[in-house]
Design an enzyme around this catalytic site. Structure first.
Site, PDB file in Angstrom:
ATOM      1  N   ALA B  77      30.048  26.473 -13.484  1.00 14.97           N
ATOM      2  CA  ALA B  77      29.246  25.437 -12.824  1.00 14.97           C
ATOM      3  C   ALA B  77      27.996  25.106 -13.643  1.00 14.97           C
ATOM      4  CB  ALA B  77      28.863  25.873 -11.417  1.00 14.97           C
ATOM      5  N   ASN B 157      22.268  27.926  -2.418  1.00 15.93           N
ATOM      6  CA  ASN B 157      22.797  29.268  -2.686  1.00 15.93           C
ATOM      7  C   ASN B 157      21.981  30.389  -2.054  1.00 15.93           C
ATOM      8  OD1 ASN B 157      21.083  28.069  -4.800  1.00 15.93           O
ATOM      9  ND2 ASN B 157      21.086  30.133  -5.640  1.00 15.93           N
ATOM     10  N   GLN B 185      28.665  26.417  -4.295  1.00 15.98           N
ATOM     11  CA  GLN B 185      28.769  27.287  -3.112  1.00 15.98           C
ATOM     12  C   GLN B 185      29.697  26.713  -2.037  1.00 15.98           C
ATOM     13  OE1 GLN B 185      27.529  30.282  -2.644  1.00 15.98           O
ATOM     14  NE2 GLN B 185      26.159  30.453  -4.401  1.00 15.98           N
ATOM     15  N   SER B 205      32.621  25.966  -9.407  1.00 12.61           N
ATOM     16  CA  SER B 205      32.678  27.259 -10.071  1.00 12.61           C
ATOM     17  C   SER B 205      33.888  28.015  -9.543  1.00 12.61           C
ATOM     18  CB  SER B 205      31.401  28.032  -9.747  1.00 12.61           C
ATOM     19  OG  SER B 205      31.572  29.382 -10.076  1.00 12.61           O
ATOM     20  N   ALA B 206      34.573  28.764 -10.404  1.00 13.37           N
ATOM     21  CA  ALA B 206      35.725  29.537  -9.932  1.00 13.37           C
ATOM     22  C   ALA B 206      35.288  30.839  -9.261  1.00 13.37           C
ATOM     23  CB  ALA B 206      36.670  29.844 -11.097  1.00 13.37           C
ATOM     24  N   HIS B 207      34.251  31.474  -9.839  1.00  7.28           N
ATOM     25  CA  HIS B 207      33.966  32.858  -9.412  1.00  7.28           C
ATOM     26  C   HIS B 207      33.222  32.982  -8.086  1.00  7.28           C
ATOM     27  CE1 HIS B 207      29.607  33.549 -10.313  1.00  7.28           C
ATOM     28  NE2 HIS B 207      29.783  32.484 -11.050  1.00  7.28           N
ATOM     29  N   CYS B 330      10.373  41.099  -7.504  1.00  6.90           N
ATOM     30  CA  CYS B 330      10.595  42.289  -8.313  1.00  6.90           C
ATOM     31  C   CYS B 330      12.026  42.422  -8.816  1.00  6.90           C
ATOM     32  CB  CYS B 330      10.206  43.510  -7.524  1.00  6.90           C
ATOM     33  SG  CYS B 330       8.461  43.485  -7.119  1.00  6.90           S
TER      34      CYS B 330
END
Lengths: 134, 406
Positions: B77, B157, B185, B205-207, B330
């Site tokens: 993406a 996201n 997403q 996006s594939a993942h 952090c």
């Protein structure tokens, strides 16, 4: 980023056994108590350190310490590590503690060095507060 | 070190590859598989690989209801966002140099926009409302004569909030402006119908949808036609928009993942909605908890919560066998808290205190129950450690304290 084993251990021990690791508070109004509070919520860390002292000879000795810390795991571990160093020290010895000692003891990475700086500031402020009351 | 004893609640960051997808991918790698180069026109190895790539293109197109010829393979993406934004801006720069986006976009959109600013483009970054939604009217009022592109994400996201893509698309269409949507997403979470949505470019996006990392796609509308300046040259693959030998196994993985996503979307949705409900009930039992995002307008697989008086990274460390994300500074290389939460107008300390839980296909009831069992306890113990909690209990208004900022 992975934490050093030492930070994780210190953090977990403090969280699981707060009393043994000196989490708590003294009455800040007592004359034998010095309080230091440094940091800001907006920055993500606030440390409150209190020392209970007793005069000894021509100096004062730290007899007990309490602290509370809001912050990341390294900030909490830094406070807790500092507390271990303080008990039994004279104020002069406590003032001489440098943040690098915490960095080395906890193997803090560069991005977490500010946690140790904050811890050093907290003891300086607590001593100032105590000395102002004497 | 095994991670198997750790509960994974970070699906919005990445998903495991569905074992059915991995099996399929394995067929396109080894000497006894279809390992050919899809661009080889002179032999069967190439033809077979090409067939698999085209089949996958159809699976992706089917999920979002577009023509397979409108799908361009990319490395993910991020590349799709870069190609859409830089590609359109540079191709049409004679038409205008103004781009509209929002402050809560993914870095894969914000950073290309920053790059275009360095090249002389002007970018307007819209503020979301306090729930994390970009209003179509805001887009409308930001439009100028020089505007060539609007880029607004579908689902955020960090928050899971949903933007009204159809309405924004109507506005851009009326004004003759290209509209790009980052939908990384969205796939498998919410219906996407590109026949109905007036969108010109959409990134996938594939993942995030049980496919492999390293592959994604950009939808590029054919009618009305959208043209792009390519970012990568070298062979003219993908109709010149993205050169480079196609990664057959990755593409097959994405195709299979998207095929399954279409088939099982209802099932996946039913599962996460149950987890979301349960989480919400339990989390609301804890005092001083704030839900970030819009509960009435979000996907249920993402739940972002601020636990006031507790810093997010320490909470993550306290939840040591649970994998989640934090908006806390952090956890990132910078020391800034989540720019998304700050853009909502949340106080910095609430941004520092936020945790994103995200669920998915392989989340179990036990995962959720075990997490909820320890969450309240860890929050309680960290508050016992927190000087802010102590001050709060003593009735001190933290906003009136003069802090020594550093």
């Amino acid at each position: 980023m992975a934490y050093s084993k030492k930070v994780v251990e210190k953090f977990e021990n403090t969280l699981n056994n707060p009393e043994a690791f000196k989490v708590g508070k003294f009455n800040p109004k007592d004359t034998n108590i010095g309080t230091g509070m440094v940091g800001a919520p907006a920055c993500g860390d606030v440390m409150k350190l209190q020392i209970k002292c007793e005069p000894q000879g021509n100096t004062h000795i730290i007899k007990d310490v309490k602290f509370k810390t809001y912050g990341c795991g390294s900030a909490i571990a830094s406070s807790s590590e500092l507390v271990d160093m303080l008990i039994g020290k004279t104020l002069e010895e406590a003032k001489a503690i440098k943040n690098i000692e915490l960095v080395e003891a906890l193997e803090l990475p560069p991005i977490k060095i500010h946690c140790s700086v904050l811890a050093e500031d907290s003891i300086k402020q607590a001593i100032e507060d105590y000395e102002a009351k004497q | 070190m095994s991670t198997q004893s750790t509960i994974y609640l970070d699906y919005a960051s990445t998903t495991p590859v569905d074992p059915r997808v991995a099996t399929k991918m394995m067929e396109f790698l080894t000497p006894d598989g279809e390992f050919g180069n899809p661009a080889s026109r002179s032999h069967k190895f190439g033809w077979k690989a090409d067939e698999a790539v085209e089949q996958s293109r159809s699976h992706v197109a089917n999920l979002v209801n577009c023509d397979p010829r409108e799908i361009v393979w990319t490395s993910g993406a991020t590349e799709a966002d870069n190609l859409a934004i830089k590609g359109v801006a540079r191709f049409y720069k004679s038409r205008g140099n103004h781009i509209i986006t929002s402050k809560i976009e993914h870095k894969a959109v914000l950073d290309p926009c920053r790059q275009l600013e360095r090249e002389g483009f002007e970018v307007t970054y819209l503020d979301p409302d306090d729930k994390g939604v970009i209003s179509p009217n805001q887009v409308k009022s930001a439009i100028k004569d020089s505007t060539v592109l609007v880029s607004i994400m579908h689902i955020n996201n960090e928050l899971g909030t949903i933007n009204d893509i159809e309405r924004i698309g109507e506005i851009t269409r009326d004004n003759g402006i290209f509209f790009h949507v980052d939908a990384a997403q969205s796939t498998g979470k919410i219906q996407i119908d590109l026949q109905k949505m007036p969108v010109d470019l959409m990134s996938f996006s594939a993942h995030k949808t049980y496919g492999p990392k390293g592959v994604g796609a950009l939808y590029v509308r054919r009618k009305p036609r959208v043209r792009l300046e390519a970012l990568i040259h070298g062979g003219g693959h993908e109709r010149g928009m993205r050169s480079g030998t196609l990664a057959t196994h990755q593409i097959v993985g994405m195709g299979e993942a998207f095929r399954i996503a279409k088939e099982e979307m209802n099932e996946d949705h039913g599962k996460v909605i149950k987890f979301h409900q349960k989480f919400l009930e339990k989390v609301n039992e804890i005092d001083h908890v704030y839900i970030n995002g819009d509960l009435n307008n979000k996907v249920p697989n993402i739940l972002n919560v601020s636990f006031n008086f507790v810093e997010g990274e320490s909470l993550i460390m306290g939840l040591k066998d649970i994998a989640v994300s934090s908006g806390s500074a952090c956890t990132s290389a910078s020391l800034e808290p989540s720019y998304v939460l700050r853009a909502l107008g949340r106080k910095d300390e609430l941004a520092h205190s936020s945790i994103r839980f995200s669920f998915g296909r392989f989340t179990s009831d036990d995962d959720v129950n075990n997490t909820l069992d320890i969450l309240g306890n860890v929050v309680h113990r960290l508050r016992e450690l927190s000087p802010l909690w102590e001050m709060h209990l003593d009735g001190i208004d933290l906003d009136t304290v003069e802090w020594t900022t550093h």
